[in-house]
Enzyme design. Sequence first.
Site, PDB file in Angstrom:
ATOM      1  N   GLY A 105      41.051  42.197  36.950  1.00 51.93           N
ATOM      2  CA  GLY A 105      39.838  42.312  36.134  1.00 51.93           C
ATOM      3  C   GLY A 105      38.725  42.933  36.947  1.00 51.93           C
ATOM      4  O   GLY A 105      38.967  43.510  38.013  1.00 51.93           O
ATOM      5  N   ASP A 114      38.266  42.878  44.582  1.00 54.53           N
ATOM      6  CA  ASP A 114      38.769  41.539  44.882  1.00 54.53           C
ATOM      7  C   ASP A 114      40.234  41.523  45.303  1.00 54.53           C
ATOM      8  O   ASP A 114      40.665  40.648  46.062  1.00 54.53           O
ATOM      9  CB  ASP A 114      38.654  40.670  43.618  1.00 54.53           C
ATOM     10  CG  ASP A 114      39.466  41.272  42.462  1.00 54.53           C
ATOM     11  OD1 ASP A 114      39.282  42.477  42.183  1.00 54.53           O
ATOM     12  OD2 ASP A 114      40.296  40.558  41.872  1.00 54.53           O
ATOM     13  N   THR A 170      45.535  46.577  37.598  1.00 55.41           N
ATOM     14  CA  THR A 170      46.048  46.023  38.857  1.00 55.41           C
ATOM     15  C   THR A 170      47.335  45.241  38.604  1.00 55.41           C
ATOM     16  O   THR A 170      47.509  44.679  37.529  1.00 55.41           O
ATOM     17  CB  THR A 170      44.963  45.091  39.431  1.00 55.41           C
ATOM     18  OG1 THR A 170      43.888  45.908  39.879  1.00 55.41           O
ATOM     19  CG2 THR A 170      45.454  44.233  40.564  1.00 55.41           C
ATOM     20  N   GLY A 194      36.381  43.413  39.538  1.00 56.11           N
ATOM     21  CA  GLY A 194      36.528  42.795  40.852  1.00 56.11           C
ATOM     22  C   GLY A 194      35.300  42.112  41.418  1.00 56.11           C
ATOM     23  O   GLY A 194      35.400  41.065  42.066  1.00 56.11           O
ATOM     24  N   ARG A 230      34.688  51.665  48.379  1.00 54.25           N
ATOM     25  CA  ARG A 230      34.503  50.400  47.632  1.00 54.25           C
ATOM     26  C   ARG A 230      35.809  49.590  47.667  1.00 54.25           C
ATOM     27  O   ARG A 230      36.870  50.098  47.405  1.00 54.25           O
ATOM     28  CB  ARG A 230      34.122  50.703  46.191  1.00 54.25           C
ATOM     29  CG  ARG A 230      33.979  49.454  45.292  1.00 54.25           C
ATOM     30  CD  ARG A 230      35.246  49.149  44.526  1.00 54.25           C
ATOM     31  NE  ARG A 230      35.086  48.084  43.547  1.00 54.25           N
ATOM     32  CZ  ARG A 230      36.107  47.505  42.912  1.00 54.25           C
ATOM     33  NH1 ARG A 230      37.331  47.884  43.156  1.00 54.25           N
ATOM     34  NH2 ARG A 230      35.900  46.542  42.045  1.00 54.25           N
TER      35      ARG A 230
HETATM   36  N1  ASP Z   1      40.306  43.806  40.285  1.00 54.21           N
HETATM   37  C1  ASP Z   1      40.503  45.202  40.515  1.00 54.21           C
HETATM   38  C2  ASP Z   1      39.316  45.756  41.228  1.00 54.21           C
HETATM   39  O1  ASP Z   1      38.198  45.435  40.875  1.00 54.21           O
HETATM   40  C3  ASP Z   1      40.732  45.975  39.283  1.00 54.21           C
HETATM   41  C4  ASP Z   1      41.838  45.452  38.412  1.00 54.21           C
HETATM   42  O2  ASP Z   1      42.092  44.252  38.360  1.00 54.21           O
HETATM   43  O3  ASP Z   1      42.484  46.275  37.765  1.00 54.21           O
HETATM   44  O4  ASP Z   1      39.506  46.551  42.115  1.00 54.21           O
END
Ligand code: ASP
Length: 305
Positions: free
Chosen positions: A224, A203, A172, A226, A200
Amino acid sequence: MPIDPVLLVHGGAWAIPDDMVEAHLNGVRNAVAAGWRMLNRGGSALDAVEEAVVIMEDDETFDAGRGSFLNRDGKVQLDALIMDGATLRAGGVGCVERLRNPVRAARKILSESSHLYFVAEGAERFAAQHGIRLCKNEDLIISREVERLREFQAHAAEQKPDLFAPTISHDTVGAVALDRDGNIAAATSTGGTLNKAPGRLGDSSLIGCGCFADNKTAAASTTGWGEPIMKLVLAKWAADRVAAGNLPEWVAAEAINYLHARVNGHGGIILLDSRGRFGIAHNTPRMAWALQTVKEEGSGISRND
Ligand code: ASP
């Protein structure tokens, strides 16, 4: 007195493999350069975070825009949020499949809608009505990700999810900025997690979870796994601690410790207050970040950078 601007970006927290380190560092440096050009010519924090995130959405290295992870059905589904710390206006999109730059649509929502958040076809329709060209979902899919999903699904039954495994990446992107007027802003954009169920939402695009900005507290972008981040409403948790008088540098570290201690979460955060004090923390092996202020520029990827 004019305020010295600050821009800080991240490109995801996970076990970024050695052969992908350079691409991640280049990506976050390009993003910070683009956002800084805006800030330097007197642009707003909001413009700077949007621009920085667009650069990373356009970069196939990251899990945002084209090149994102595929969901269980083999489609790209994107989420993004942008928030203005001066007014608390925000714009968010979730589960969009036909937008190359979801953060641009989020910005349009922030500026031109009385609503704050749109999902799926409604978000795409809003974007199209506001001059944003829709693409096909296939335009967002690249062969690297088709192969990654195929591999993952082929071994899904025998695999215990290892949150640091290169296949379980969290790429992300996000940015926080302070402009010359003393306003802060934040933006986060993602393709979510590999093999996620269609619909889905993580976060990243939820206010206070993956993104938050309030001049009176702080601007934050997280990355991270989520679901744990959502449970703790982590970006807002961190901003509130800054408002209580704690240094962003310490709060960022504390937020990531809390994420791990309370819900066994893994990830990273960038945090910035309206005095230009910032924090960067992650408990994953790597997180690419880049920073520009009037006095310093820097970037890093390992925990001791
Ligand atoms: N936080 C993001 C999610 O769970 C994934 C990421 O941070 O890469 O969708």
